[in-house]
Design a protein around this motif. Sequence first.
Motif, PDB file in Angstrom:
ATOM      1  N   TYR A 134       0.786  -1.040   0.187  1.00  0.00           N
ATOM      2  CA  TYR A 134       0.031   0.052  -0.037  1.00  0.00           C
ATOM      3  C   TYR A 134       0.965   1.205   0.210  1.00  0.00           C
ATOM      4  O   TYR A 134       1.768   1.554   0.876  1.00  0.00           O
ATOM      5  N   LEU A 135       0.896   2.014  -1.158  1.00  0.00           N
ATOM      6  CA  LEU A 135       1.543   3.240  -1.223  1.00  0.00           C
ATOM      7  C   LEU A 135       1.086   4.446  -0.525  1.00  0.00           C
ATOM      8  O   LEU A 135      -0.239   4.471  -0.318  1.00  0.00           O
ATOM      9  N   TRP A 175      -6.413   7.851   4.896  1.00  0.00           N
ATOM     10  CA  TRP A 175      -6.260   7.266   5.982  1.00  0.00           C
ATOM     11  C   TRP A 175      -4.560   7.051   6.387  1.00  0.00           C
ATOM     12  O   TRP A 175      -4.209   7.277   7.379  1.00  0.00           O
ATOM     13  N   LEU A 176      -3.983   6.622   5.099  1.00  0.00           N
ATOM     14  CA  LEU A 176      -2.790   6.614   5.410  1.00  0.00           C
ATOM     15  C   LEU A 176      -1.927   8.131   5.698  1.00  0.00           C
ATOM     16  O   LEU A 176      -0.792   8.086   6.481  1.00  0.00           O
ATOM     17  N   ASP A 177      -2.330   9.076   5.076  1.00  0.00           N
ATOM     18  CA  ASP A 177      -1.619  10.645   5.427  1.00  0.00           C
ATOM     19  C   ASP A 177      -1.896  10.718   6.879  1.00  0.00           C
ATOM     20  O   ASP A 177      -0.994  11.065   7.709  1.00  0.00           O
ATOM     21  N   THR A 213      -4.702  -3.971   6.586  1.00  0.00           N
ATOM     22  CA  THR A 213      -3.305  -4.680   6.173  1.00  0.00           C
ATOM     23  C   THR A 213      -2.399  -3.422   5.876  1.00  0.00           C
ATOM     24  O   THR A 213      -1.360  -3.617   6.264  1.00  0.00           O
ATOM     25  N   ALA A 214      -2.969  -2.486   5.391  1.00  0.00           N
ATOM     26  CA  ALA A 214      -2.178  -1.193   4.814  1.00  0.00           C
ATOM     27  C   ALA A 214      -1.601  -0.596   6.315  1.00  0.00           C
ATOM     28  O   ALA A 214      -0.283  -0.488   6.640  1.00  0.00           O
ATOM     29  N   SER A 215      -2.398  -0.617   7.210  1.00  0.00           N
ATOM     30  CA  SER A 215      -1.964  -0.020   8.729  1.00  0.00           C
ATOM     31  C   SER A 215      -0.847  -1.193   9.256  1.00  0.00           C
ATOM     32  O   SER A 215       0.125  -0.762   9.915  1.00  0.00           O
ATOM     33  N   ARG A 216      -1.206  -2.375   9.243  1.00  0.00           N
ATOM     34  CA  ARG A 216      -0.302  -3.460   9.630  1.00  0.00           C
ATOM     35  C   ARG A 216       1.251  -3.286   9.043  1.00  0.00           C
ATOM     36  O   ARG A 216       2.042  -3.340   9.662  1.00  0.00           O
ATOM     37  N   GLN A 217       1.454  -3.141   7.684  1.00  0.00           N
ATOM     38  CA  GLN A 217       2.362  -2.931   6.982  1.00  0.00           C
ATOM     39  C   GLN A 217       3.219  -1.689   7.553  1.00  0.00           C
ATOM     40  O   GLN A 217       4.398  -1.744   7.691  1.00  0.00           O
ATOM     41  N   ARG A 218       2.431  -0.508   7.971  1.00  0.00           N
ATOM     42  CA  ARG A 218       3.169   0.728   8.332  1.00  0.00           C
ATOM     43  C   ARG A 218       3.626   0.504   9.614  1.00  0.00           C
ATOM     44  O   ARG A 218       4.869   0.819   9.925  1.00  0.00           O
ATOM     45  N   ILE A 222       6.404  -4.154  14.945  1.00  0.00           N
ATOM     46  CA  ILE A 222       5.607  -3.789  15.832  1.00  0.00           C
ATOM     47  C   ILE A 222       4.139  -4.546  16.066  1.00  0.00           C
ATOM     48  O   ILE A 222       3.919  -5.153  16.835  1.00  0.00           O
ATOM     49  N   ALA A 223       3.749  -4.583  14.576  1.00  0.00           N
ATOM     50  CA  ALA A 223       2.470  -4.871  14.210  1.00  0.00           C
ATOM     51  C   ALA A 223       2.290  -6.359  14.456  1.00  0.00           C
ATOM     52  O   ALA A 223       1.555  -7.029  15.039  1.00  0.00           O
ATOM     53  N   GLU A 224       3.387  -7.127  14.146  1.00  0.00           N
ATOM     54  CA  GLU A 224       3.356  -8.640  14.309  1.00  0.00           C
ATOM     55  C   GLU A 224       3.369  -9.049  15.647  1.00  0.00           C
ATOM     56  O   GLU A 224       2.738 -10.006  16.044  1.00  0.00           O
TER      57      GLU A 224
END
Length: 235
Positions: A134-135, A175-177, A213-218, A222-224
């Motif tokens: 997710y870019l 959301w990502l911003d 999933t986008a938030s998880r990748q960010r 820590i997320a894992e």
Amino acid sequence: MIRKEGEGTYALTRAHQQPPLDADAAQRRWRIFKKHKERLTEVLRDEQYGLCAYSELRPDHVGIGMHIEHIVPKRVEPLRTFDYHNLVLSALSDADLTALRREDHFAGHAKQGRYDQRRFISPLQEDAATAFAYLSDGRIVPRIGLSESDRERARYTIALLNLNCSLLLNQRKRWLDELDGLIDEYRASQLSLQDLAALYLLPRRQRLDPFFTASRQRFGAIAEHLLAMDAPMLV
């Protein structure tokens, strides 16, 4: 990835005991099943934590509906019309379609009856969470490091579901911003990124925030760690 448990509802289980044998029967039987769809929708919504199976949008946050989607279309495999493991909730109700431009139809309503099992990445598959990246501009693309065949599967799935339509691009970018800005603020202030990750990634009342999933990748490692400790059903 969506984890299926059980067989759905009693009405669905009964219908699946004698599945339709051809596409016409599947269409007819699915229409007749209408009175049971509300309860099935509730079960699927809880199973998916309120998210669209394909886009991870939270439809209730943006004022749109959802519909029950057959991953493998009814016309392709009529026998799976009432198979709980072939059913998910997808964004957009029929009523929403008239308010959107055709090029902004996405998820199940973009996919319609098209489907290539060898190329499609189902949200029930183990690699569904790791196939896409997710870019910051809102786009979803094949994740770096995939084999060429898996990159092609990711490209096919993105195109088939129209996951880069303007509606989703705008929602993801917004959301990502916000999330990227908060991560920068927390780092600058030496606040706990673990606490921020918990706010964005852990379910509340059986619901997740959009674009999980986008938030998880960010949040990366820590997320894992957080999910493994506090929400292993999401790993």
